[in-house]
Design a protein around this motif. Structure first.
Motif: not given
Length: 319
Positions: A3-9, A22-26, A28-34, A51-57
């Motif tokens: 599981r990977i988290g992402v934020l903007t600051s 890119a973070v979200v789709r890469k 998911i492509f690598m089989g991880r949750e984001v 939790k984010m999915n392909l549609g989130s971005v």
């Protein structure tokens, strides 16, 4: 790492959404949750994590700003705030965090890193003041915004035979002023990295007037001087009718350029790779055409070098 988290600051920058995508789709492509953390470190402390999915971005690569939002957070600067942030990350099972932002955001990321939590920084700031990378996300869009405005102001400057002073952003860095000034054909560029002489600037304006020049454009970085002060000084010394435009936050918005979208996509994807490979406390950047990884400690201990060759070229071409 599952599981990977992402934020903007910090301040928003065009291209941040492309990096998030890119973070979200890469991931998911690598089989991880984001998981996306909203409102930066403030949201991390308050548990604004989804939790984010392909549609989130979907359909965000062309949008300015950041869909994850951003905020300042004084509490995060305290040990208690940082521990609360880590507790929330662990609550959601997040094992690594990608922080998109500038030097202040990276200092926060490194604080988490020193507490044992894996972090990767992605440089996102229009100021382009981050060391160890040629460009940061948002810079190219910002200077193109400034150039577009210079072009419009030049039309009016020519029609009315006036001198225009344009103040641009950049904090303590002159990169926006430098590159937009060169590309926009400015007569003088004032940056915090170089001490300026107002008498020399006025002499250049008078010299241009004597050879029939109808207008002049002066670019002032906010870290060098106030645009209105420069305008008053020029009017006082030359008698020229002078107008001042302060661009402000207009430079942060707008559709990101192709360069910023591509850079953001490459950096975001590389950040995911690094976390999966077990790297931590790094920043991804670009050197030439290569994406590189640099220790956050090194990034935060250095100052970005100013390109005096470009500065001298701008002076040479503005005679």
């Amino acid at each position: 790492m599952k599981r990977i988290g992402v934020l903007t600051s910090g301040g928003d920058a065009p291209g941040m959404n492309a990096a998030i995508r890119a973070v979200v789709r890469k991931s998911i492509f690598m089989g991880r949750e984001v998981f996306g953390i909203h409102r930066g470190y403030l949201g991390l402390i308050n548990g604004e994590i989804k939790k984010m999915n392909l549609g989130s971005v979907a359909d965000i690569i062309h949008r300015g700003g950041t869909i994850l939002l951003t905020a300042r957070c004084e509490e995060f600067k305290t040990e208690e705030g940082q521990q609360k942030a880590i507790d929330n990350l662990r609550k959601y099972g997040i094992e690594g965090l990608i922080v998109i932002g500038g030097d202040g955001s990276f200092r926060g990321a490194l604080d988490l890193g020193k507490r044992g939590f894996p972090v990767i920084g992605v440089p996102g700031t229009i100021d382009n003041d981050i060391p160890c990378t040629d460009y940061s996300i948002g810079f190219d869009t910002a200077i193109n915004t400034v150039i577009e405005i210079i072009n419009k102001i030049r039309d009016t400057a020519t029609s009315h035979e006036r001198t225009f002073v344009i103040e641009v952003m950049g904090r303590d860095s002159g990169w926006i002023a430098l590159e937009s000034g060169l590309a926009g054909g400015a007569e003088s560029i004032l940056v915090p990295e170089v001490k300026f002489n107002i008498e020399q600037i006025c002499d250049k304006l008078l010299k241009g007037y004597r050879r029939g020049k109808l207008h002049s454009i002066i670019i002032v970085a906010e870290g060098a001087a106030r645009g209105f002060d420069i305008g008053e000084a020029i009017k006082e010394r030359t008698g020229f009718e002078t107008r001042v435009t302060v661009l402000g936050h207009i430079q942060r918005g707008g559709t990101p350029t192709a360069m910023d979208r591509i850079l953001a996509s490459r950096l975001g994807a590389k950040a995911v790779d690094l976390l999966i490979q077990g790297e931590r406390n790094k920043m991804v950047g670009i050197k030439g055409k290569d994406i590189v990884a640099i220790d956050l400690d090194k990034v935060l201990s250095e100052k970005k070098e100013f390109d005096f060759n470009i500065y001298e070229l701008a002076n040479t071409l503005s005679i």
